[in-house]
Design a protein around this motif. Structure first.
Motif, PDB file in Angstrom:
ATOM      1  N   HIS A  46       0.827  -1.201   0.000  1.00 19.04           N
ATOM      2  CA  HIS A  46       0.000   0.000   0.000  1.00 19.04           C
ATOM      3  C   HIS A  46       0.865   1.256   0.000  1.00 19.04           C
ATOM      4  O   HIS A  46       2.075   1.204   0.224  1.00 19.04           O
ATOM      5  N   ILE A  47       0.239   2.361  -0.263  1.00 16.71           N
ATOM      6  CA  ILE A  47       0.940   3.638  -0.390  1.00 16.71           C
ATOM      7  C   ILE A  47       1.523   4.046   0.959  1.00 16.71           C
ATOM      8  O   ILE A  47       0.892   3.919   1.998  1.00 16.71           O
ATOM      9  N   GLY A  48       2.741   4.552   0.936  1.00 19.23           N
ATOM     10  CA  GLY A  48       3.384   5.009   2.159  1.00 19.23           C
ATOM     11  C   GLY A  48       4.327   6.161   1.881  1.00 19.23           C
ATOM     12  O   GLY A  48       4.676   6.440   0.737  1.00 19.23           O
ATOM     13  N   LEU A  49       4.728   6.832   2.924  1.00 18.88           N
ATOM     14  CA  LEU A  49       5.695   7.927   2.820  1.00 18.88           C
ATOM     15  C   LEU A  49       7.046   7.424   3.332  1.00 18.88           C
ATOM     16  O   LEU A  49       7.544   7.877   4.355  1.00 18.88           O
ATOM     17  N   ASP A  50       7.607   6.489   2.601  1.00 19.88           N
ATOM     18  CA  ASP A  50       8.849   5.856   3.040  1.00 19.88           C
ATOM     19  C   ASP A  50       9.998   6.842   3.182  1.00 19.88           C
ATOM     20  O   ASP A  50      10.829   6.705   4.079  1.00 19.88           O
ATOM     21  N   SER A  51      10.065   7.826   2.303  1.00 22.13           N
ATOM     22  CA  SER A  51      11.182   8.772   2.382  1.00 22.13           C
ATOM     23  C   SER A  51      11.114   9.593   3.667  1.00 22.13           C
ATOM     24  O   SER A  51      12.143   9.889   4.274  1.00 22.13           O
ATOM     25  N   LEU A  52       9.933   9.931   4.100  1.00 24.59           N
ATOM     26  CA  LEU A  52       9.777  10.687   5.342  1.00 24.59           C
ATOM     27  C   LEU A  52      10.057   9.793   6.556  1.00 24.59           C
ATOM     28  O   LEU A  52      10.785  10.191   7.460  1.00 24.59           O
ATOM     29  N   VAL A  53       9.514   8.604   6.537  1.00 24.14           N
ATOM     30  CA  VAL A  53       9.695   7.677   7.655  1.00 24.14           C
ATOM     31  C   VAL A  53      11.152   7.247   7.774  1.00 24.14           C
ATOM     32  O   VAL A  53      11.657   7.058   8.879  1.00 24.14           O
ATOM     33  N   ALA A  54      11.863   7.129   6.665  1.00 23.42           N
ATOM     34  CA  ALA A  54      13.273   6.715   6.694  1.00 23.42           C
ATOM     35  C   ALA A  54      14.158   7.718   7.423  1.00 23.42           C
ATOM     36  O   ALA A  54      15.220   7.361   7.929  1.00 23.42           O
ATOM     37  N   MET A  55      13.715   8.957   7.504  1.00 22.10           N
ATOM     38  CA  MET A  55      14.503   9.980   8.203  1.00 22.10           C
ATOM     39  C   MET A  55      14.306   9.933   9.712  1.00 22.10           C
ATOM     40  O   MET A  55      15.046  10.577  10.447  1.00 22.10           O
ATOM     41  N   LEU A  56      13.338   9.175  10.181  1.00 19.29           N
ATOM     42  CA  LEU A  56      13.062   9.088  11.617  1.00 19.29           C
ATOM     43  C   LEU A  56      14.014   8.106  12.293  1.00 19.29           C
ATOM     44  O   LEU A  56      14.614   7.254  11.645  1.00 19.29           O
ATOM     45  N   PRO A 112      14.947   4.809  14.591  1.00 13.33           N
ATOM     46  CA  PRO A 112      14.355   3.466  14.560  1.00 13.33           C
ATOM     47  C   PRO A 112      13.154   3.318  15.498  1.00 13.33           C
ATOM     48  O   PRO A 112      12.181   2.656  15.160  1.00 13.33           O
ATOM     49  N   LYS A 113      13.216   3.952  16.647  1.00 18.88           N
ATOM     50  CA  LYS A 113      12.109   3.856  17.602  1.00 18.88           C
ATOM     51  C   LYS A 113      10.856   4.532  17.041  1.00 18.88           C
ATOM     52  O   LYS A 113       9.752   3.991  17.133  1.00 18.88           O
ATOM     53  N   LEU A 114      11.029   5.724  16.463  1.00 18.15           N
ATOM     54  CA  LEU A 114       9.878   6.412  15.860  1.00 18.15           C
ATOM     55  C   LEU A 114       9.353   5.658  14.640  1.00 18.15           C
ATOM     56  O   LEU A 114       8.137   5.623  14.411  1.00 18.15           O
ATOM     57  N   ARG A 115      10.243   5.042  13.861  1.00 19.45           N
ATOM     58  CA  ARG A 115       9.815   4.233  12.716  1.00 19.45           C
ATOM     59  C   ARG A 115       8.954   3.063  13.179  1.00 19.45           C
ATOM     60  O   ARG A 115       7.941   2.744  12.556  1.00 19.45           O
TER      61      ARG A 115
END
Length: 164
Positions: A72-82, A84-87
């Motif tokens: 499904h659609i996701g904002l991987d580029s934004l989440v990758a900057m977080l 590991p705990k926030l991810r």
């Protein structure tokens, strides 16, 4: 966890098989309807209703298989900057919201199916509630597949995709 993965993997494959069969059926029924209308000037009245049922089925079963395989659609580029705990917690939030969406689909389709049960689809003679069956099954699959992702995330494992 292994039995859950085995069951959901099989359910995901069957959902995709059903979606593909419905897509092929949709192609056939639409081509048939167009040929009958424009070549023979004799449009069958049921083509539109069958096509609508098939579109709903393709969407629900295809989307359910996509949820299982994390397509499904996701904002991987934004989440990758977080961090590991926030991810981790973002993924948990996504899965919880996906479970809630599946439950909402399930509840809404049951409500709509019960309220339209006495009516019939004009050219098919089936109950209007039949339109909501793919939505009901899709809601169940969304919830089950998202719960599997939640369990895997808390166990520190990954869900193995059904489609490699």
């Amino acid at each position: 966890m292994r039995w859950l993965t085995a069951v959901t993997s099989r359910l995901s494959r069957w959902a995709m098989y059903i979606a593909c069969a419905c897509l092929a059926g949709l192609l056939c029924i639409v081509v048939y309807g167009v040929v009958m209308r424009y070549v023979f000037n004799d449009a069958p009245p049921y083509v539109e209703q069958v096509a609508l049922l098939l579109v709903i089925s393709v969407a629900m079963f295809g989307a359910a298989a996509g949820v299982r395989d994390a397509g499904h659609i996701g904002l991987d580029s934004l989440v990758a900057m977080l961090s590991p705990k926030l991810r981790f917690w973002c993924d948990i939030a996504v899965q919880v919201l996906s479970v809630a969406f599946g439950v909402a689909l399930l509840a809404g389709s049951v409500e709509m199916g019960l309220s339209t049960y006495a009516s019939t689809i004009p050219t098919l003679g089936l109950s209007e509630a039949f339109r909501y069956l793919p939505v009901l099954l899709g809601g169940i699959l969304f919830a089950v597949f998202s719960i599997e992702h939640l369990i895997a995330r808390f166990a520190g494992t990954e869900v193995v995709r059904s489609w490699h």
